[in-house]
Design a protein around this motif. Structure first.
Motif, PDB file in Angstrom:
ATOM      1  N   SER A  76       0.833  -1.204   0.000  1.00 38.57           N
ATOM      2  CA  SER A  76       0.000   0.000   0.000  1.00 38.57           C
ATOM      3  C   SER A  76       0.867   1.254   0.000  1.00 38.57           C
ATOM      4  O   SER A  76       0.567   2.233  -0.690  1.00 38.57           O
ATOM      5  CB  SER A  76      -0.931  -0.001   1.215  1.00 38.57           C
ATOM      6  N   ALA A  78      -8.872   1.104   5.153  1.00 37.88           N
ATOM      7  CA  ALA A  78      -8.686   1.858   3.911  1.00 37.88           C
ATOM      8  C   ALA A  78      -9.930   2.679   3.641  1.00 37.88           C
ATOM      9  O   ALA A  78     -10.794   2.316   2.843  1.00 37.88           O
ATOM     10  CB  ALA A  78      -8.399   0.906   2.757  1.00 37.88           C
ATOM     11  N   VAL A  79     -10.050   3.811   4.333  1.00 41.51           N
ATOM     12  CA  VAL A  79     -11.267   4.616   4.266  1.00 41.51           C
ATOM     13  C   VAL A  79     -11.278   5.547   3.060  1.00 41.51           C
ATOM     14  O   VAL A  79     -12.287   6.196   2.780  1.00 41.51           O
ATOM     15  CB  VAL A  79     -11.432   5.440   5.560  1.00 41.51           C
ATOM     16  N   ALA A  80     -10.165   5.635   2.355  1.00 44.76           N
ATOM     17  CA  ALA A  80     -10.103   6.502   1.176  1.00 44.76           C
ATOM     18  C   ALA A  80      -9.026   5.980   0.237  1.00 44.76           C
ATOM     19  O   ALA A  80      -8.124   5.239   0.641  1.00 44.76           O
ATOM     20  CB  ALA A  80      -9.796   7.943   1.579  1.00 44.76           C
ATOM     21  N   THR A  81      -9.137   6.351  -1.018  1.00 41.33           N
ATOM     22  CA  THR A  81      -8.104   5.994  -1.989  1.00 41.33           C
ATOM     23  C   THR A  81      -6.813   6.752  -1.660  1.00 41.33           C
ATOM     24  O   THR A  81      -6.850   7.932  -1.296  1.00 41.33           O
ATOM     25  CB  THR A  81      -8.564   6.344  -3.414  1.00 41.33           C
ATOM     26  N   ARG A  82      -5.706   6.057  -1.804  1.00 44.55           N
ATOM     27  CA  ARG A  82      -4.425   6.671  -1.440  1.00 44.55           C
ATOM     28  C   ARG A  82      -3.400   6.431  -2.543  1.00 44.55           C
ATOM     29  O   ARG A  82      -3.310   5.356  -3.104  1.00 44.55           O
ATOM     30  CB  ARG A  82      -3.893   6.067  -0.140  1.00 44.55           C
ATOM     31  N   SER A  89      -7.142  -2.784  -6.698  1.00 42.23           N
ATOM     32  CA  SER A  89      -7.561  -2.256  -8.003  1.00 42.23           C
ATOM     33  C   SER A  89      -7.151  -3.233  -9.102  1.00 42.23           C
ATOM     34  O   SER A  89      -6.207  -4.002  -8.958  1.00 42.23           O
ATOM     35  CB  SER A  89      -6.902  -0.897  -8.266  1.00 42.23           C
ATOM     36  N   LYS A 105      -2.668  -0.461  -7.948  1.00 40.39           N
ATOM     37  CA  LYS A 105      -2.913  -0.201  -6.540  1.00 40.39           C
ATOM     38  C   LYS A 105      -3.506  -1.442  -5.879  1.00 40.39           C
ATOM     39  O   LYS A 105      -4.138  -2.278  -6.535  1.00 40.39           O
ATOM     40  CB  LYS A 105      -3.882   0.968  -6.371  1.00 40.39           C
ATOM     41  N   HIS A 117      -3.492   2.339  -2.599  1.00 36.70           N
ATOM     42  CA  HIS A 117      -4.626   1.413  -2.464  1.00 36.70           C
ATOM     43  C   HIS A 117      -5.929   2.125  -2.783  1.00 36.70           C
ATOM     44  O   HIS A 117      -6.007   3.361  -2.746  1.00 36.70           O
ATOM     45  CB  HIS A 117      -4.679   0.816  -1.058  1.00 36.70           C
ATOM     46  N   GLU A 118      -6.926   1.315  -3.090  1.00 37.05           N
ATOM     47  CA  GLU A 118      -8.268   1.832  -3.342  1.00 37.05           C
ATOM     48  C   GLU A 118      -9.062   1.851  -2.029  1.00 37.05           C
ATOM     49  O   GLU A 118      -8.764   1.108  -1.093  1.00 37.05           O
ATOM     50  CB  GLU A 118      -8.994   0.952  -4.366  1.00 37.05           C
ATOM     51  N   LYS A 119     -10.056   2.690  -2.000  1.00 40.10           N
ATOM     52  CA  LYS A 119     -10.925   2.749  -0.839  1.00 40.10           C
ATOM     53  C   LYS A 119     -11.587   1.385  -0.618  1.00 40.10           C
ATOM     54  O   LYS A 119     -12.080   0.756  -1.552  1.00 40.10           O
ATOM     55  CB  LYS A 119     -11.997   3.826  -1.059  1.00 40.10           C
ATOM     56  N   GLY A 120     -11.540   0.900   0.620  1.00 36.20           N
ATOM     57  CA  GLY A 120     -12.147  -0.375   0.967  1.00 36.20           C
ATOM     58  C   GLY A 120     -11.306  -1.588   0.605  1.00 36.20           C
ATOM     59  O   GLY A 120     -11.768  -2.729   0.732  1.00 36.20           O
TER      60      GLY A 120
END
Length: 393
Positions: free
Chosen positions: A91, A104-108, A150, A147, A96-99
């Motif tokens: 990550s 993972a509360v948001a896309t990063r 994803s 990601k 990473h993608e949200k969820g």
């Protein structure tokens, strides 16, 4: 007997500029070669692997490469792979993608997305899990990554400089590091020398650390006795520059304004390490002995030739004596007198001095050419000239 420091050969101006910019202290040939190698590869967009023991200052070299190349105006991100938990390293690097996972509360965005167009320094790269190594290999081969969570392929254009204090080829043999990744990362290798192989750089660093501490904390500076300096040169510094800095700052704190004696220095070394000051060769002896190997082999060959000559003459003398016994009227062979007149073999030191002096005479004092003929470095030749008082040749 004073501790003599030999002048080092001229250092290229570009190396001096890099040292000044990044506050790198030292003039040892091994350090100079490493910096010069980094400067040469900087304009060429190749992957670089920096190897060396912990505490040698490997982190300076990716900065030199980044700041001297075409990517210098783009991002430079340093990542300590050994400090990131295995469960989150993918990550961190690739985003990473949200969820994608709990928390993972948001896309990063990951570092490879953030550093697009720039340079990523992967410190302690040997600590990467095998699954992450596979992802990294894909980035190196195609510039592509995904990601975590994803299925969309993204592209990035980054230069990767990695560093490790681990023998990666051994790790490959043990199945802990991918062989294909090793060869991708090590397009260019830069070997950062350990402190024990940097000779008088040890004393330069100690002075800089002590004066820096005094200036920062407004204390009286410390100095080092000759015996203390010799002890610093004898000790192997397993923690390298980092350990030397810690020891000097500890001495500067508790002995402000004093001259540090050998005993005080030894007491500051880790428990069980003090005895190593007396039994380890001089700090640059490893490199020095390698450079002298050719010269020593030549000297031993000279001794063997002399011994063979003496044996041959002795054999001829015995044969002459036998002939004389059969023909008493004939005088003894002259070889006998010649054999008796041959002086004993010179010591290695005498032979070495003679070899150095002869090389200097043959080349009219040209030290560079004399060193080439002897098969040693100019620095070793300077040391021998000083040791044998040959400066007038």
């Amino acid at each position: 007997m004073p501790l003599n420091l030999i002048d080092t050969p001229d250092i290229p101006p570009e190396v001096e500029r890099a040292k000044q910019r990044f506050s790198i202290i030292g003039n040892s040939p091994a350090l100079t070669d490493a910096i010069l190698r980094a400067l040469k590869v900087a304009p060429i967009d190749l992957s670089v692997l920096v190897i060396g023991e912990s505490g040698t200052g490997k982190e300076f070299f990716p900065q030199i490469i980044h700041s001297s190349g075409a990517r210098k105006h783009k991002k430079y991100i340093a990542v300590n792979c050994g400090a990131i938990p295995e469960g989150t390293i993918d990550s961190e690097l690739f985003g990473h993608e949200k969820g994608a996972f709990t928390g993972a509360v948001a896309t990063r965005k990951g570092y490879f997305e953030e550093a697009d167009g720039g340079t990523i320094f992967l410190d302690e790269v040997a600590e990467l899990p095998l699954t992450t190594q596979a992802r990294l290999l894909r980035v190196l081969e195609s510039g592509e990554f995904m990601k975590v969570g994803s299925s969309t392929v993204q592209r990035t254009n980054v230069r990767i400089v990695a560093a490790t204090n681990v023998d990666l080829l051994r790790a490959v043999r043990k199945g802990r590091f991918r062989e294909d990744l090793y060869y991708r990362l090590s397009t260019v290798l830069i070997n950062v020398p350990p402190l024990r192989d940097r000779g008088s750089d040890i004393l330069m660093l100690a002075r800089r650390f002590s004066s820096g501490f005094a200036e920062k904390y407004m204390t009286r500076p410390i100095s080092f006795s000759e015996d203390a300096r010799r002890a610093m040169m004898l000790y192997r510094w397993p923690g390298n520059v980092r350990q030397l800095k810690n020891i000097v700052e500890q001495l500067a704190l508790f002995n402000a304004g004093e001259e540090i004696s050998r005993e005080t220095l030894v007491d500051a070394l880790p428990s069980g390490e003090s005895s190593k000051v007396d039994h380890v060769p001089v700090a640059d002896a490893h490199t020095y002995e390698q450079e002298r190997e050719f010269l020593w082999q030549t000297l031993f060959a000279m001794k063997n030739e002399i011994a063979e000559l003496r044996a041959m003459l002795h054999l001829k003398d015995n044969q002459a004596r036998t002939s004389c016994a059969l023909l008493p009227s004939l005088p003894p062979r002259a070889d006998s007198a010649l054999a008796e007149e041959i002086e004993p073999s010179p010591s290695l030191e005498d032979a070495e001095k003679a070899a150095v002096a002869e090389a200097l005479r043959r080349n009219n004092g040209d030290k560079k050419r004399a060193a080439e003929q002897l098969g040693i470095s100019p620095r070793t030749l300077y040391r021998k000239i000083h040791e044998y008082s040959l400066s007038d040749l």
